[in-house]
Design a protein around this motif. Structure first.
Motif, PDB file in Angstrom:
ATOM      1  N   SER A   6       1.128  -9.667   3.203  1.00  0.00           N
ATOM      2  CA  SER A   6       2.395  -9.006   3.508  1.00  0.00           C
ATOM      3  C   SER A   6       3.551  -9.946   3.173  1.00  0.00           C
ATOM      4  CB  SER A   6       2.441  -8.617   4.985  1.00  0.00           C
ATOM      5  OG  SER A   6       3.729  -8.157   5.300  1.00  0.00           O
ATOM      6  N   HIS A  31       1.490  -6.209   0.034  1.00  0.00           N
ATOM      7  CA  HIS A  31       1.976  -5.274   1.048  1.00  0.00           C
ATOM      8  C   HIS A  31       3.459  -5.551   1.276  1.00  0.00           C
ATOM      9  CE1 HIS A  31       1.394  -2.666   4.613  1.00  0.00           C
ATOM     10  NE2 HIS A  31       2.245  -3.477   5.220  1.00  0.00           N
ATOM     11  N   ASP A 176      -3.068  -3.382   9.971  1.00  0.00           N
ATOM     12  CA  ASP A 176      -1.851  -4.178   9.756  1.00  0.00           C
ATOM     13  C   ASP A 176      -1.319  -4.673  11.098  1.00  0.00           C
ATOM     14  OD1 ASP A 176       0.598  -5.184   8.882  1.00  0.00           O
ATOM     15  OD2 ASP A 176       1.419  -3.233   8.288  1.00  0.00           O
ATOM     16  N   VAL A 196      -4.246  -6.111   5.870  1.00  0.00           N
ATOM     17  CA  VAL A 196      -2.893  -6.647   5.668  1.00  0.00           C
ATOM     18  C   VAL A 196      -2.781  -7.921   6.507  1.00  0.00           C
ATOM     19  CG1 VAL A 196      -0.414  -6.255   5.991  1.00  0.00           C
ATOM     20  CG2 VAL A 196      -1.921  -4.343   5.349  1.00  0.00           C
TER      21      VAL A 196
END
Ligand code: DX5
Ligand code: ZN
Length: 219
Positions: A6, A31, A176, A196
């Motif tokens: 991310s 991400h 995530d 993520v």
């Protein structure tokens, strides 16, 4: 397994070096968290940043839009270079609006995902699975990196996995929030396909951190 660093935790003063390290660590997706300051209490990237990342990286761009107006911003970020748009079901007025947006994203040739916040039951997405490329289960309250993993999210993953397998669908499950080598192992065991990770990947040695995640699986 798909690794999705991310970029919320990336050092933007060192974009090229950080993107090269992500690539060297064999992450397949980037991400990108889009926050509008309304749907979540934080503000992040506009389309020019996504265009810049598109120019600098050949990885698949996984754009997670945490915004009140997903219809407008799905279009904006597809034009900026997103390969996948994941929007929140909580931002849509009803099931028809969700399906219309999934189908519109597909009509552009891009992949479509939906996400649920921790307080949203998994039932909200079960009827959508045949239409989706991905379901994103939030394992923290969306808005900020560096929070602790909420283990309750694993039950949602297990329910989704069973439903996807029973119907033999192609939909991926992504998680995530609060992912590190310990929580990633739990997530993979529960059936997650795409991890993520923000602070875990970008703090310290990016390649070594990604290797720790790769060491969890042979998939
Ligand atoms: C949070 C974002 C996440 C964030 C995760 O709202 O959706 O993608 O970057 O950060 P970590 O991995 O630090 O929890
Ligand atoms: Zn995200």
């Amino acid at each position: 397994m798909i690794l999705c660093p991310s970029v919320l935790s990336m050092d933007f003063a060192e974009v090229r070096g950080q993107l090269a390290a992500v690539k060297a660590g064999k992450a397949q997706w980037l991400h990108i968290d889009i926050m509008d300051g309304h749907f979540v209490p934080n503000l992040t990237f506009g389309p020019d940043i996504v265009k810049m990342i598109r120019r600098e990286s050949d990885l698949f761009l996984d754009v997670h839009i945490m915004v009140d107006d997903p219809v407008t911003y799905a279009k904006v970020f597809i034009e900026a270079g997103a390969d996948l748009i994941t929007f929140h079901v909580e931002a849509c007025p009803d099931q028809k609006a969700i399906l219309d947006l999934i189908r519109w994203i597909h009509s552009t040739g891009k992949k479509a995902g939906v996400s649920i916040r921790p307080q949203t039951p998994v039932d909200a997405v079960l009827p959508l699975l045949p239409e989706l490329d991905l379901v994103l289960v939030m394992s923290v309250h969306p808005g900020f990196g560096g929070q602790s993993f909420m283990p309750e999210s694993l039950d949602k993953v297990k329910t989704l996995k069973a439903a996807i397998q029973a119907q033999q669908l192609d939909c991926l499950i992504q998680i995530d929030g609060g992912i590190n080598a310990t929580t990633a192992k739990l997530a993979l065991e529960a059936g997650v396909d795409a991890l993520v990770a923000g602070s875990f990947v970008f703090k310290g040695d990016i390649v070594a951190n990604l290797n720790q995640l790769w060491a969890l699986t042979s998939r």
